[in-house]
Each structure stands twice: as C-alpha cells, then as structure tokens.
Enzyme design. Structure first.
Site, PDB file in Angstrom:
ATOM      1  N   ASP A  30       0.852  -1.184   0.000  1.00 34.85           N
ATOM      2  CA  ASP A  30       0.000   0.000   0.000  1.00 34.85           C
ATOM      3  C   ASP A  30       0.901   1.251   0.000  1.00 34.85           C
ATOM      4  O   ASP A  30       1.758   1.392   0.897  1.00 34.85           O
ATOM      5  CB  ASP A  30      -0.864  -0.054   1.289  1.00 34.85           C
ATOM      6  CG  ASP A  30      -1.767   1.154   1.427  1.00 34.85           C
ATOM      7  OD1 ASP A  30      -1.674   2.082   0.601  1.00 34.85           O
ATOM      8  OD2 ASP A  30      -2.564   1.156   2.393  1.00 34.85           O
ATOM      9  N   GLU A  80      29.758   8.120   4.316  1.00 35.03           N
ATOM     10  CA  GLU A  80      29.676   6.678   4.473  1.00 35.03           C
ATOM     11  C   GLU A  80      30.064   6.018   3.161  1.00 35.03           C
ATOM     12  O   GLU A  80      30.478   4.881   3.128  1.00 35.03           O
ATOM     13  CB  GLU A  80      28.229   6.297   4.874  1.00 35.03           C
ATOM     14  CG  GLU A  80      28.007   4.834   5.227  1.00 35.03           C
ATOM     15  CD  GLU A  80      27.677   3.937   4.037  1.00 35.03           C
ATOM     16  OE1 GLU A  80      27.607   2.727   4.222  1.00 35.03           O
ATOM     17  OE2 GLU A  80      27.494   4.436   2.918  1.00 35.03           O
ATOM     18  N   CYS A 112      26.359   7.519   9.621  1.00 32.23           N
ATOM     19  CA  CYS A 112      25.693   8.815   9.410  1.00 32.23           C
ATOM     20  C   CYS A 112      26.142   9.882  10.404  1.00 32.23           C
ATOM     21  O   CYS A 112      25.671  11.025  10.348  1.00 32.23           O
ATOM     22  CB  CYS A 112      24.175   8.653   9.521  1.00 32.23           C
ATOM     23  SG  CYS A 112      23.545   7.276   8.605  1.00 32.23           S
ATOM     24  N   THR A 153      13.862   3.974   1.700  1.00 33.18           N
ATOM     25  CA  THR A 153      14.498   5.085   2.435  1.00 33.18           C
ATOM     26  C   THR A 153      15.735   5.619   1.702  1.00 33.18           C
ATOM     27  O   THR A 153      16.445   6.479   2.232  1.00 33.18           O
ATOM     28  CB  THR A 153      14.901   4.669   3.871  1.00 33.18           C
ATOM     29  OG1 THR A 153      16.003   3.751   3.799  1.00 33.18           O
ATOM     30  CG2 THR A 153      13.760   4.007   4.624  1.00 33.18           C
ATOM     31  N   SER A 202      18.135  -1.388  14.311  1.00 30.84           N
ATOM     32  CA  SER A 202      18.719  -0.050  14.107  1.00 30.84           C
ATOM     33  C   SER A 202      17.826   1.034  14.730  1.00 30.84           C
ATOM     34  O   SER A 202      18.331   2.014  15.278  1.00 30.84           O
ATOM     35  CB  SER A 202      18.969   0.227  12.625  1.00 30.84           C
ATOM     36  OG  SER A 202      17.766   0.439  11.917  1.00 30.84           O
ATOM     37  N   HIS A 234      18.661  13.282  13.452  1.00 29.64           N
ATOM     38  CA  HIS A 234      19.122  12.519  12.279  1.00 29.64           C
ATOM     39  C   HIS A 234      17.899  11.823  11.700  1.00 29.64           C
ATOM     40  O   HIS A 234      17.137  11.174  12.415  1.00 29.64           O
ATOM     41  CB  HIS A 234      20.197  11.492  12.653  1.00 29.64           C
ATOM     42  CG  HIS A 234      20.418  10.501  11.537  1.00 29.64           C
ATOM     43  ND1 HIS A 234      20.802  10.888  10.278  1.00 29.64           N
ATOM     44  CD2 HIS A 234      20.249   9.148  11.478  1.00 29.64           C
ATOM     45  CE1 HIS A 234      20.879   9.831   9.498  1.00 29.64           C
ATOM     46  NE2 HIS A 234      20.545   8.759  10.195  1.00 29.64           N
ATOM     47  N   LYS A 243       9.527   9.211  16.085  1.00 28.26           N
ATOM     48  CA  LYS A 243       9.932   8.217  17.088  1.00 28.26           C
ATOM     49  C   LYS A 243      10.962   8.847  18.038  1.00 28.26           C
ATOM     50  O   LYS A 243      10.940   8.626  19.247  1.00 28.26           O
ATOM     51  CB  LYS A 243      10.545   6.987  16.404  1.00 28.26           C
ATOM     52  CG  LYS A 243       9.550   6.169  15.578  1.00 28.26           C
ATOM     53  CD  LYS A 243      10.303   5.025  14.881  1.00 28.26           C
ATOM     54  CE  LYS A 243       9.454   4.282  13.857  1.00 28.26           C
ATOM     55  NZ  LYS A 243       8.408   3.451  14.423  1.00 28.26           N
ATOM     56  N   ASN A 276      17.080   9.469   2.513  1.00 25.20           N
ATOM     57  CA  ASN A 276      18.216   9.458   3.436  1.00 25.20           C
ATOM     58  C   ASN A 276      19.476   9.944   2.721  1.00 25.20           C
ATOM     59  O   ASN A 276      19.695   9.626   1.541  1.00 25.20           O
ATOM     60  CB  ASN A 276      18.439   8.034   3.978  1.00 25.20           C
ATOM     61  CG  ASN A 276      19.282   8.016   5.250  1.00 25.20           C
ATOM     62  OD1 ASN A 276      19.803   9.048   5.680  1.00 25.20           O
ATOM     63  ND2 ASN A 276      19.411   6.861   5.867  1.00 25.20           N
ATOM     64  N   SER A 309      25.010   4.542  12.850  1.00 29.39           N
ATOM     65  CA  SER A 309      24.938   3.134  13.236  1.00 29.39           C
ATOM     66  C   SER A 309      26.314   2.582  13.555  1.00 29.39           C
ATOM     67  O   SER A 309      27.316   3.007  12.995  1.00 29.39           O
ATOM     68  CB  SER A 309      24.333   2.320  12.094  1.00 29.39           C
ATOM     69  OG  SER A 309      22.977   2.650  11.949  1.00 29.39           O
TER      70      SER A 309
HETATM   71  N1  CAA Z   1      -0.576   2.896   5.992  1.00 23.90           N
HETATM   72  C1  CAA Z   1       0.076   3.663   6.905  1.00 23.90           C
HETATM   73  N2  CAA Z   1       1.120   3.192   7.646  1.00 23.90           N
HETATM   74  C2  CAA Z   1       1.540   1.927   7.431  1.00 23.90           C
HETATM   75  C3  CAA Z   1       0.898   1.087   6.498  1.00 23.90           C
HETATM   76  C4  CAA Z   1      -0.206   1.609   5.747  1.00 23.90           C
HETATM   77  N3  CAA Z   1      -0.848   0.893   4.847  1.00 23.90           N
HETATM   78  N4  CAA Z   1       1.523  -0.112   6.512  1.00 23.90           N
HETATM   79  C5  CAA Z   1       2.522  -0.027   7.447  1.00 23.90           C
HETATM   80  N5  CAA Z   1       2.511   1.200   7.990  1.00 23.90           N
HETATM   81  C6  CAA Z   1       3.429   1.736   9.009  1.00 23.90           C
HETATM   82  C7  CAA Z   1       3.769   0.758  10.115  1.00 23.90           C
HETATM   83  O1  CAA Z   1       2.767   0.720  11.108  1.00 23.90           O
HETATM   84  C8  CAA Z   1       5.085   1.344  10.605  1.00 23.90           C
HETATM   85  O2  CAA Z   1       4.821   2.452  11.413  1.00 23.90           O
HETATM   86  P1  CAA Z   1       5.484   2.557  12.893  1.00 23.90           P
HETATM   87  O3  CAA Z   1       6.970   2.398  12.707  1.00 23.90           O
HETATM   88  O4  CAA Z   1       5.083   3.897  13.378  1.00 23.90           O
HETATM   89  O5  CAA Z   1       4.907   1.415  13.671  1.00 23.90           O
HETATM   90  C9  CAA Z   1       5.725   1.885   9.331  1.00 23.90           C
HETATM   91  O6  CAA Z   1       4.679   1.986   8.365  1.00 23.90           O
HETATM   92  C10 CAA Z   1       6.814   0.995   8.769  1.00 23.90           C
HETATM   93  O7  CAA Z   1       6.295  -0.302   8.671  1.00 23.90           O
HETATM   94  P2  CAA Z   1       7.209  -1.551   9.012  1.00 23.90           P
HETATM   95  O8  CAA Z   1       7.850  -1.365  10.347  1.00 23.90           O
HETATM   96  O9  CAA Z   1       6.426  -2.784   8.766  1.00 23.90           O
HETATM   97  O10 CAA Z   1       8.307  -1.362   7.867  1.00 23.90           O
HETATM   98  P3  CAA Z   1       9.450  -2.352   7.400  1.00 23.90           P
HETATM   99  O11 CAA Z   1       9.734  -3.376   8.441  1.00 23.90           O
HETATM  100  O12 CAA Z   1       9.129  -2.812   6.030  1.00 23.90           O
HETATM  101  O13 CAA Z   1      10.714  -1.373   7.239  1.00 23.90           O
HETATM  102  C11 CAA Z   1      12.468  -0.091   8.252  1.00 23.90           C
HETATM  103  C12 CAA Z   1      10.948  -0.220   8.016  1.00 23.90           C
HETATM  104  C13 CAA Z   1      12.930  -1.154   9.212  1.00 23.90           C
HETATM  105  C14 CAA Z   1      12.743   1.301   8.814  1.00 23.90           C
HETATM  106  C15 CAA Z   1      13.209  -0.245   6.887  1.00 23.90           C
HETATM  107  O14 CAA Z   1      12.787   0.736   5.986  1.00 23.90           O
HETATM  108  C16 CAA Z   1      14.713  -0.197   7.021  1.00 23.90           C
HETATM  109  O15 CAA Z   1      15.373  -1.180   7.314  1.00 23.90           O
HETATM  110  N6  CAA Z   1      15.319   1.013   6.755  1.00 23.90           N
HETATM  111  C17 CAA Z   1      16.770   1.208   6.785  1.00 23.90           C
HETATM  112  C18 CAA Z   1      17.326   1.277   8.206  1.00 23.90           C
HETATM  113  C19 CAA Z   1      17.004   2.575   8.900  1.00 23.90           C
HETATM  114  O16 CAA Z   1      16.743   3.599   8.277  1.00 23.90           O
HETATM  115  N7  CAA Z   1      17.065   2.571  10.240  1.00 23.90           N
HETATM  116  C20 CAA Z   1      16.808   3.756  11.031  1.00 23.90           C
HETATM  117  C21 CAA Z   1      17.629   3.822  12.284  1.00 23.90           C
HETATM  118  S1  CAA Z   1      19.355   3.598  11.887  1.00 23.90           S
HETATM  119  C22 CAA Z   1      19.873   5.116  11.315  1.00 23.90           C
HETATM  120  O17 CAA Z   1      19.228   6.100  11.489  1.00 23.90           O
HETATM  121  C23 CAA Z   1      21.159   5.176  10.562  1.00 23.90           C
HETATM  122  C24 CAA Z   1      20.833   5.278   9.105  1.00 23.90           C
HETATM  123  O18 CAA Z   1      20.647   6.370   8.574  1.00 23.90           O
HETATM  124  C25 CAA Z   1      20.693   4.046   8.323  1.00 23.90           C
END
Ligand code: CAA
Length: 399
Positions: A30, A80, A112, A153, A202, A234, A243, A276, A309
């Site tokens: 979605d 990075e 980062c 991202t 992460s 960040h 968050k 990002n 990270s």
């Molecule tokens: N409508 C609205 N919202 C929806 C939805 C829909 N139809 N379906 C899902 N969502 C929401 C979920 O509820 C969730 O919200 P919350 O986090 O508020 O609960 C959000 O969308 C994301 O859903 P998921 O958690 O299921 O997403 P995912 O598991 O597929 O992936 C992620 C999310 C883990 C961040 C992934 O994108 C990822 O691995 N990203 C790279 C790592 C990253 O950015 N980490 C951040 C911290 S580390 C850091 O900051 C260093 C850096 O730059 C990398």
C-alpha cells in the site's frame, strides 16, 4: 571564550527523483506505508555522472564568495560512501574547486554520524584559531539491496558548511552529550555496494542512543529542554523524527511539555523529498528548518541529535544569530528541489544500481543537472569537471 558556529550552509541534491508511490506498487505494498508509515514521498536519484564528490562540489561552490576561498584552512569531508580507500574525497573537491593549497584535507567516517564529529572538531579549531575557517562537507548516496525493506528510504545529497568564529547563522554551544557502543545494526564491508541492515534493531539502537546522549548532555550542563525551542534529529526517513521525539519526551518528562510535533516539522520538509543522505541528513534537516520556519528564530535554541549506526550518538545545541535570514540560501534550495524531474522505474534502477565499484576506463555521458560532474575514469583515476555553463543553462531550462 570565542564563539564558534556555522557561518554559511548550502545543500545539493540530484536533479532527478523517483516517486515512492510507484516503488510501493512495484513492491506490492500500500503506497500509504511508504508515504505515511515511513514518511517519504520521493527519492533523489543520482545520475551515472554524479557521486559523492560531484555532489559535494555542487554544495560547496555557492559558499566560495569573497575572501572565503582563501580563508579555508581545513576541509573535513564526512561520508559513508567513500570512493577511495586511501585518498580523501575532500582532495578531489579541493582540486576541482581550486581551493587554497595551504589547507589540510581529511575524510571522516562513522556511518551517518561523522559530519557531527567534523562540526565539533571544526568548532574547537576556530575557538583556538579564530582567523581560520573550516569547510565541513557531508555527502552520501544511501543505497540498500533492491527489493529490500530499506529501499524506500534511499536517497542522495550533500551539505556544505563554513564553521567560523562569530558566525552569522548559528552559534554552536560547547556542551554536548555522547554515547557510543559496538553493535551490528547497519554496516557495509569494503566489498559491498549496499549496506547490510537489521532495520528493527537499528531503530531500537537509535532511540537508546538518543536517550543516553541526552542524559549525558544533561550531566554535562547542556541546556535543559525548557530552554530549547526547536528540534532536529538525524532523519533516515521522516517518521524516525517522530519516534525520536517520543523517546526524548519520555527521557525529559515534564520539561518537554512546551514541545510538540511542530517543534521539528520544518526539519522534515527537504528530507521527505530527498530521502536518506546518511552523514548529510541531520544538516539537510537543519537547513530545512531554518529555510522553512516562518517564525523569527533569532536568539532561539535548537537541539540536535546525530546518530551513526555501529554506533555513535551525540546531542548538542545551537542558537540562532540575529540577521540569520539574510545569510540563508532558502531560495536556491527550494529552486533546486522544485526543478527536479521525475524518472521512471527502469531509469531509477539503471542509475541507482549502476556499479560504483567499476574502475574501467570510461567517459560518462553528460546527464547531471549540476555544475560539477564525475566526468570519466582514465587509468584508474576518477576525473571531475565543471560543466559548460551554456549547456547546463539549456538543460535546466528544459527542466
Ligand atoms: N498505511 C500507513 N502506515 C503503514 C501502512 C499503511 N498501509 N503499513 C505499514 N505502515 C506503518 C507501520 O505501522 C510502521 O509504522 P510505525 O513504525 O510507526 O509502527 C511503518 O509503516 C513501517 O512499517 P514496518 O515497520 O512494517 O516497515 P518495514 O519493516 O518494512 O521497514 C524499516 C521499516 C525497518 C525502517 C526499513 O525501511 C529499514 O530497514 N530502513 C533502513 C534502516 C534505517 O533507516 N534505520 C533507522 C535507524 S538507523 C539510522 O538512522 C542510521 C541510518 O541512517 C541508516
């Protein structure tokens, strides 16, 4: 004590974007998940003749006005996505922009976070030697595996900042809180083009790091939250700021009562359109806040949280200097984003996943809309060039 801080700031991001709504359809999810759940609308996509150096040169070029070029005594390049195991990316920028030869140049790495190490060291350097200016650059291409959870991202961009004594934009307060520990939440071994990431871990580590860095900031006489008016975190994706705000509010308790989602809303505007940018992300967020906040921020304090990270977190604060609006490059930044062109899925895949490790001789066709580009590889050497301005003008006019 000499006051040090950010005297000028300029951002750059490629002239093309791919919409996340389309990526969601390709992934069979979605679109609201990416646009609302993750908080991203578009991903900046670099052309094959762009990399961290050309993006950095494009961010730095507008800063080199009047005597600044001669006053830069140090260049710190944070990234990075380094392009050489030995030579600093900053030296390529130094070369193509013709910077002062009596200058030290170095590259910093810690996912980062590294631009914040650069900003802190630059501030201490100018406190000791107030006649010198330090150019801090952060430039990254955030790349994950195709069809992975992290793909939505991705992004690309650079930010360049002049750190100086008696700055005309932001004073950097000397107190800061830091927190480091060894964890495998996101990493990229030398042979890899895309990061390995444990996404959920992460996020947990980021939030723990924010709480611990905040507590350390308080122990070290940093500003209480009651004296902070705006926040900038960040931002790997804009939902992360929400968050982060939740974690900070929990750590600070009633001190956070005057803050709400509006306290960081303007810092999300550019990131939502770019994606990002790893080391650049916090400072593109800061630029977004200053450019887009309608309130007069003169004398107000901003709390910043930097996270890399692996992991290192740092919480510090700045205050906004009177007359700051005259120094901002808001118009240029908005124009940069407004004139970008949308690309289709096939072009996005071809450009984003072009091997960045190939060292075969090649001349890159002219595709960037930036003034500086990664023009060729010849005998294992990367060659950067300034684009013919007449040609660039006609390309941007078409856009
Ligand atoms: N409508 C609205 N919202 C929806 C939805 C829909 N139809 N379906 C899902 N969502 C929401 C979920 O509820 C969730 O919200 P919350 O986090 O508020 O609960 C959000 O969308 C994301 O859903 P998921 O958690 O299921 O997403 P995912 O598991 O597929 O992936 C992620 C999310 C883990 C961040 C992934 O994108 C990822 O691995 N990203 C790279 C790592 C990253 O950015 N980490 C951040 C911290 S580390 C850091 O900051 C260093 C850096 O730059 C990398």
């Amino acid at each position: 004590m000499i006051v040090a801080g950010i005297d000028d700031i300029s951002i750059y991001s490629p002239g093309f974007f791919y919409p996340l709504e389309d990526l969601a359809r390709r992934h069979g999810v979605d679109p609201a998940k990416y646009i609302v759940g993750i908080g991203q609308e578009r991903m900046a996509v670099p052309t094959p003749d762009e990399d961290i150096v050309s993006m950095a040169a494009n961010a730095v070029a507008p800063l080199l006005v009047n005597e600044v070029r001669e006053e830069i005594s140090t260049v710190i390049f944070a990234t990075e996505s380094g392009i050489d195991q030995s030579k600093s990316a900053g030296l390529f920028v130094h070369g193509v922009l013709g910077l002062n030869p009596n200058c030290r140049v170095v590259e910093f790495k810690q996912a980062c976070y590294s631009a914040t190490a650069g900003i802190q060291l630059a501030s201490d350097l100018v406190r000791q030697r107030p006649k010198e200016k330090v150019l801090v650059i952060a430039s990254d291409i955030a790349r994950y595996e195709r069809n992975s959870e992290g793909e939505c991202t991705q992004g690309a961009g650079a930010v360049a900042m002049i750190v100086a004594a008696n700055p005309r934009l932001l004073e950097i307060h000397p107190q800061s809180g830091v927190f480091s520990f060894d964890v495998m939440d996101f990493w990229r071994p030398n042979h890899r083009e895309a990061a390995y990431v444990n996404g959920k871990l992460s996020i947990d580590v980021y939030l723990r790091s924010l709480t611990e860095a905040w507590l350390d900031f308080q122990r070290k006489d940093g500003l209480p939250l009651t004296s902070i008016d705006k926040l900038c975190f960040h931002q790997p994706f804009t939902k992360m700021s929400k968050k982060a705000f939740g974690a900070l509010r929990e750590a600070a308790g009633a001190e956070a009562d005057h803050l709400d989602e509006k306290s960081y809303a303007e810092s999300q505007i550019y990131g939502r359109q770019i994606g990002n940018t790893y080391s650049a992300s916090l400072y593109i967020g800061l630029s977004s806040l200053l450019d887009n906040c309608d309130e007069d921020l003169t004398g107000r304090s901003v709390g910043l949280f930097s996270y890399g990270s692996g992991s290192v977190g740092e919480f510090f604060s700045v205050s906004v200097v009177e007359g700051y609006r005259r120094r901002l490059r808001s118009h240029a930044h908005r124009a940069l984003l407004a004139r970008r062109r949308e690309i289709d899925y096939e072009t996005y895949v071809a450009w984003f996943y072009t091997s960045v490790k190939s060292t075969e001789d090649r001349i890159s066709p002219m595709q960037t809309t930036g003034r500086y580009r990664f023009a060729a590889i010849a005998e294992q050497r990367r060659i950067y060039a300034e684009v013919d301005c007449a040609r660039l003008g006609s390309l941007n006019a078409v856009a």
